[in-house]
Design an enzyme around this catalytic site. Sequence first.
Site: not given
Length: 295
Positions: A50, A94, A117
């Site tokens: 990322k 995460q 997300d």
Amino acid sequence: METRLLKGKPVRDAVLAHLATRLKDAPRAPGLAVVLIGEDPASQVYVRHKEKGCEELGLHHVTHRLPADTTTDQALELVADLNADPAIDGILVQLPLPAGLDEDRILQAVDPRKDVDGFHPDNLGRLVAGAPRFVPCTPKGILRLLRHYEISTRGVRAAVVGRSVIVGRPLSLLLNLKGEGGDATVTMCHSRTPDLAEALRGCGLVIAAMGVPRALGPDMIPAGAVVVDVGINRIEDASRKSGTRLVGDVDAEALMGHAAALTPVPGGVGPMTIAMLLENTCEAMARHEGWHGLA
Ligand code: NDP
């Protein structure tokens, strides 16, 4: 039958090239904050990918690495700071979080307008209502991949195997929505589905997102189906120098010549997930700035 390989890398490159062109006229660089708690080795690798994507696109990015013994309150404090930071457009926590942390509370603390997300109930609710704001990156990437390879979902019987909030559930909702990328008739399967082969019978599109190495083969998947393999599983392989290799949730070798098309692992869905994260971050910045130059 020749099985077409649906590679993610060229599609990812095209998405990034498009974004790079648009961002030349942007009011400022989009900003992404990643919160990485603990030492999970797979998470470390994903976060590095990322970060590399952000660098390639010139995004402002910060990774907050916290020890595994971080408390829920400490994580919430960091999320609150990031919510208030005007240079940060997107916040990504995460997953998985170390045991003991309240994952729901932490994810729900992220400002829904920065939830790139798409896991916040506000954004999932919008998806259910058919008016998504942030679409979760993996499902969004899968639909973009299918569109790139001109594989229509309209009128198709599709099966999604796996019902996680990250992949299976939002994907089955998206495939159900009215319009392009949707209009499929979807069966959602999970570990309690009694006869998976029966559930998949007659499906022209099968999406495997179970986290079980090479679980689905030609005995389960109908001949001529398009197969999207979301799984990323590390298995032992003595023939490799590393002693391990990555495989998906389908038996890719056995499906060659059986499926009409297949996404490879690695190099299929994975690169798309990161491309969509970057796209969502750019979209967040555009909304925060009232900028309409992304389309
Ligand atoms: P989860 O473990 O959260 O969910 C797995 C789902 O699969 C559950 O709904 C489970 O059912 C179902 N399942 C498990 N075993 C079976 C079985 N034998 N038959 C039918 N259904 C089964 O996983 P994720 O959704 O987070 O991830 C799935 C896979 O995708 C993993 O390999 C992960 O690494 C990968 N992944 C890849 C990404 C990418 O970018 N390529 C991004 C995200 C994930 P139940 O609900 O009943 O337990």
